[in-house]
Each structure stands twice: as C-alpha cells, then as structure tokens.
Design a protein around this motif. Structure first.
Motif, PDB file in Angstrom:
ATOM      1  N   ARG A 142     -24.594  -5.036 -12.134  1.00 49.38           N
ATOM      2  CA  ARG A 142     -24.357  -6.463 -11.909  1.00 49.38           C
ATOM      3  C   ARG A 142     -23.207  -6.618 -10.922  1.00 49.38           C
ATOM      4  O   ARG A 142     -22.161  -6.031 -11.071  1.00 49.38           O
ATOM      5  N   GLU A 143     -23.409  -7.385  -9.903  1.00 51.78           N
ATOM      6  CA  GLU A 143     -22.368  -7.605  -8.922  1.00 51.78           C
ATOM      7  C   GLU A 143     -21.244  -8.435  -9.531  1.00 51.78           C
ATOM      8  O   GLU A 143     -21.474  -9.349 -10.327  1.00 51.78           O
ATOM      9  N   GLY A 144     -20.004  -8.112  -9.143  1.00 50.95           N
ATOM     10  CA  GLY A 144     -18.858  -8.796  -9.718  1.00 50.95           C
ATOM     11  C   GLY A 144     -18.824 -10.280  -9.442  1.00 50.95           C
ATOM     12  O   GLY A 144     -18.227 -11.043 -10.205  1.00 50.95           O
ATOM     13  N   ASN A 145     -19.454 -10.702  -8.355  1.00 56.39           N
ATOM     14  CA  ASN A 145     -19.392 -12.136  -8.010  1.00 56.39           C
ATOM     15  C   ASN A 145     -20.583 -12.918  -8.533  1.00 56.39           C
ATOM     16  O   ASN A 145     -20.728 -14.107  -8.242  1.00 56.39           O
ATOM     17  N   GLU A 146     -21.435 -12.279  -9.325  1.00 57.76           N
ATOM     18  CA  GLU A 146     -22.643 -12.976  -9.780  1.00 57.76           C
ATOM     19  C   GLU A 146     -22.293 -14.161 -10.673  1.00 57.76           C
ATOM     20  O   GLU A 146     -22.851 -15.255 -10.531  1.00 57.76           O
TER      21      GLU A 146
ATOM     22  N   ALA B 295     -24.898 -12.890 -16.856  1.00 61.10           N
ATOM     23  CA  ALA B 295     -23.719 -12.915 -15.989  1.00 61.10           C
ATOM     24  C   ALA B 295     -22.585 -13.697 -16.644  1.00 61.10           C
ATOM     25  O   ALA B 295     -21.414 -13.299 -16.582  1.00 61.10           O
ATOM     26  N   LEU B 296     -22.919 -14.806 -17.275  1.00 60.89           N
ATOM     27  CA  LEU B 296     -21.896 -15.599 -17.963  1.00 60.89           C
ATOM     28  C   LEU B 296     -21.341 -14.848 -19.166  1.00 60.89           C
ATOM     29  O   LEU B 296     -20.137 -14.920 -19.447  1.00 60.89           O
ATOM     30  N   ALA B 297     -22.211 -14.133 -19.892  1.00 58.07           N
ATOM     31  CA  ALA B 297     -21.749 -13.350 -21.029  1.00 58.07           C
ATOM     32  C   ALA B 297     -20.777 -12.280 -20.579  1.00 58.07           C
ATOM     33  O   ALA B 297     -19.749 -12.018 -21.226  1.00 58.07           O
ATOM     34  N   GLU B 298     -21.082 -11.639 -19.445  1.00 57.44           N
ATOM     35  CA  GLU B 298     -20.176 -10.620 -18.916  1.00 57.44           C
ATOM     36  C   GLU B 298     -18.844 -11.245 -18.513  1.00 57.44           C
ATOM     37  O   GLU B 298     -17.786 -10.677 -18.781  1.00 57.44           O
ATOM     38  N   LEU B 299     -18.883 -12.414 -17.920  1.00 54.47           N
ATOM     39  CA  LEU B 299     -17.649 -13.093 -17.530  1.00 54.47           C
ATOM     40  C   LEU B 299     -16.764 -13.353 -18.750  1.00 54.47           C
ATOM     41  O   LEU B 299     -15.555 -13.132 -18.711  1.00 54.47           O
ATOM     42  N   VAL B 300     -17.373 -13.811 -19.833  1.00 53.19           N
ATOM     43  CA  VAL B 300     -16.625 -14.112 -21.048  1.00 53.19           C
ATOM     44  C   VAL B 300     -15.924 -12.865 -21.584  1.00 53.19           C
ATOM     45  O   VAL B 300     -14.760 -12.917 -21.999  1.00 53.19           O
TER      46      VAL B 300
END
Length: 349
Positions: A11-15, A339-344
């Motif tokens: 997953r790209e960091g900016n996704e 992607a949102l889950a990873e951000l959290v």
C-alpha cells in the motif's frame, strides 16, 4: 470470505491521504454550507473549531481536521457498489456529530489546545462552545432530514442511537476519574462507546447508502467499532508518549489529567511493583511535577501497559478485518476502507 491484510509494502503511503482529500472535496462544501446557516455567533465558533478561520473571522490557510469519519462513510458506500456522491449529506452529518462531541469534550476535560490552537471554549467561553456544539448536532439531523436518499431516515435513527451511546461513554469516562478500581473490561467498553460507536455508525450508514443488507451493515458497524478501539488504543499511547510538536498538546497530557486511559488501567491492574508506583502517583492530590510525570510514563511502560496497548491494537485490527471480509467479500472493493484503517493504526497525532 475475502482475505484482508494491511501489508505496508502493498500500500502506498499516500493512499490514505488521497482518500481523505477526495472525501474533503465532496463533504467540505456541504459542511461549510451547513455551518454558514448558523446564527452569527455560533457560526463563528463552529468555523473556528473546524479550523477554517481565526477568532476574528479571517481565513486560515492551514488544513483543518483529517475528516476520517466522513471518509469512512464514503468509502463504505463505494465498497458496497454505491456512489460516494450520493452519501455526502450523511458524511457531513457524521462529521458534524463528531465535532459537536469534540467541542463538548474540550469543555468537560478543560483541554486548552486542539490542532495546535486554543480550544473554542478558551477563545469564546464555555457557554458559546456548548451552544455551538448543540447547534452542530442539530445541523447533522437537519442535513439527514432534508436528504431525499431512501437510506436517510434509517441514518437518522442510527446516528441518534449513536449519540446516546457516545454520551454514555463520555459519562462513564468522567466517572472513572473518581474511581480507583476501574477494570480493563470496563475501560474497553467505555472506549467502544466513546470512540468505536461513531466509526461503526459511519461505516454502517455508508453501507446502507449503497443498499447494503442489515447483515452487511452490522458487519461494517463491527469493522468500524474495532477500528475505533484500535484508534483509541493508539490515541491513548500518544496521550502519554506523543510529541507535543506533532500532537499540539503538552507532554503527557493524559497523565497530567490523571486519565484512566487503556494503557494506564492495564498497568494499574498488572499486580507489578511499577503498577503500584503508578497508583501512588495517581493518588497524589496535587499537580504532578515534570519528574513525576516522567516517572508515571516509565511506570506505565514498566508495568506492561504500553506493550499491552500496542498488542491489543493489533488484535483489534485483525478483528476489524474479519468483520470487513464478511461485509465486503471482494478485497479490492474495500481498498479505501483498508487505507483508512492503516492510517488509524499508524497515526502519530
């Protein structure tokens, strides 16, 4: 059942940033129009709180909040095959409810900063902040009441039920400050009500706007709740060890307030010598010195509270992904939610 993972190299960091930017592009106009409909004084407080302008009404160039919750609404709609554009009113309503709770929480907790600025109650006073929060809650319901989408009426019920749960979670959290015998199970239940409930409602509402069955909506609710618990665990770690330059809050802010956060409760119930040291420091009826605050943080870590919270956040993420697989069998359809889950789980503020 689909298999979901959160592998960093896949997953790209900016996704997640892209997902949030798209969500803000859809929701911000609706949100600003709703806030602009408020009477002058409440409009000023709400806009300041959102980070759109200064106390005097002059515009702010810096970005406002992340908008994770409205992004969850839109991502859930998309994951179930719906059009995110059809759920913008619902997403804006969720964001209004979230920010109404933040305004009130800042007053209750006497927090003096948010997003690197004085909190609204510090600038405008407690009365103005509370009333602006009340008005934002009503705006959320007004947006949904005026939405012609077939899912809107159900969204009103789910969101109002969620607000009651949020209030219960806040009340229990405040009650914990007066108790020395808070259990970890109680603390987790409080965190689910205070943080997980709205993320769950956001995902469930988004799914309903795509025509999801009640079973799928409940699985999305479960996904959001587990994400919320992971979010709270990370937030509690940041509340002790976060960098003030990043968080915008003082060092060890939660320790200063003697909060019974999850890592603290885990440490207090550990039966260790460090847990007893923490209990003694928390029992002092005076402001803790900087050295005592450092000792508190070391005691939480030494008693295993930090390690437990980090491990528990991973377990909650695994549970969230299992719920998501039930609601969205095709993994690629849930890319934005993932992607949102990873951000959290990777956030630092």
């Amino acid at each position: 059942m689909g298999i979901f993972t959160l592998e960093r190299d896949h997953r790209e960091g900016n996704e997640a940033a892209d997902v949030l930017a798209r969500a803000r592009g859809l929701v911000d106009p609706v949100l600003r129009a709703a806030v602009d409909s408020l009477p002058g004084s409440m409009r000023k407080v709400a806009g300041y709180h959102f980070g759109w302008w200064e106390a005097d009404g002059s515009p702010v160039a810096a970005p406002s909040g992340k908008a994770i919750r409205p992004a969850m609404v839109l991502a859930a709609t998309q994951a179930l095959g719906g059009s995110p554009g059809s759920a913008t009113a619902a997403a804006a309503a969720v964001e209004l409810v979230h920010n109404f709770t933040l305004l009130h929480d800042d007053v209750i907790d006497r927090d003096e900063t948010r997003r690197h600025r004085p909190t609204a109650w510090r600038v405008f006073g407690t009365t103005e902040a509370i009333l602006a929060g009340d008005a934002m809650h009503s705006l959320a319901l007004r947006l949904l009441a005026g939405d012609a989408h077939p899912a809107a009426q159900g969204a009103i019920r789910r969101l109002t039920d969620c607000v009651v749960e949020l209030c219960e979670g806040q009340q229990i959290d405040c009650a914990f400050e007066q108790r020395s015998d808070v259990s970890l199970a109680e603390c987790l239940a409080m965190a689910e009500a205070k943080t997980g409930a709205l993320l769950g409602a956001a995902c469930a509402i988004g799914g309903r706007y795509a025509g999801a069955s009640e079973e799928a909506a409940q699985a999305l609710d479960g996904f959001g709740r587990e994400i919320g618990l992971a979010f709270q665990l990370i937030d509690d770690l940041i509340g002790i060890w976060g960098d003030p330059a990043v968080t915008g809050k003082p060092v060890g802010a939660d320790l200063v307030a003697r909060k019974k956060s999850l890592p603290v409760v885990a440490a207090l119930g550990s039966g260790t010598a460090e847990g007893r040291v923490l209990a003694e420091l928390y029992a002092l009826e005076r402001v803790l010195s900087p050295e005592e605050l450092r000792r508190c943080a070391a005691a939480v870590e030494g008693a295993g509270g930090r390690g437990w919270a980090q491990g528990e956040s991973c377990e909650r993420m695994a549970a969230a992904l299992a719920q998501l697989a039930t609601a969205v069998p095709e993994p690629s359809a849930a890319d934005d939610l993932l992607a949102l889950a990873e951000l959290v789980t990777r956030r630092s503020h």
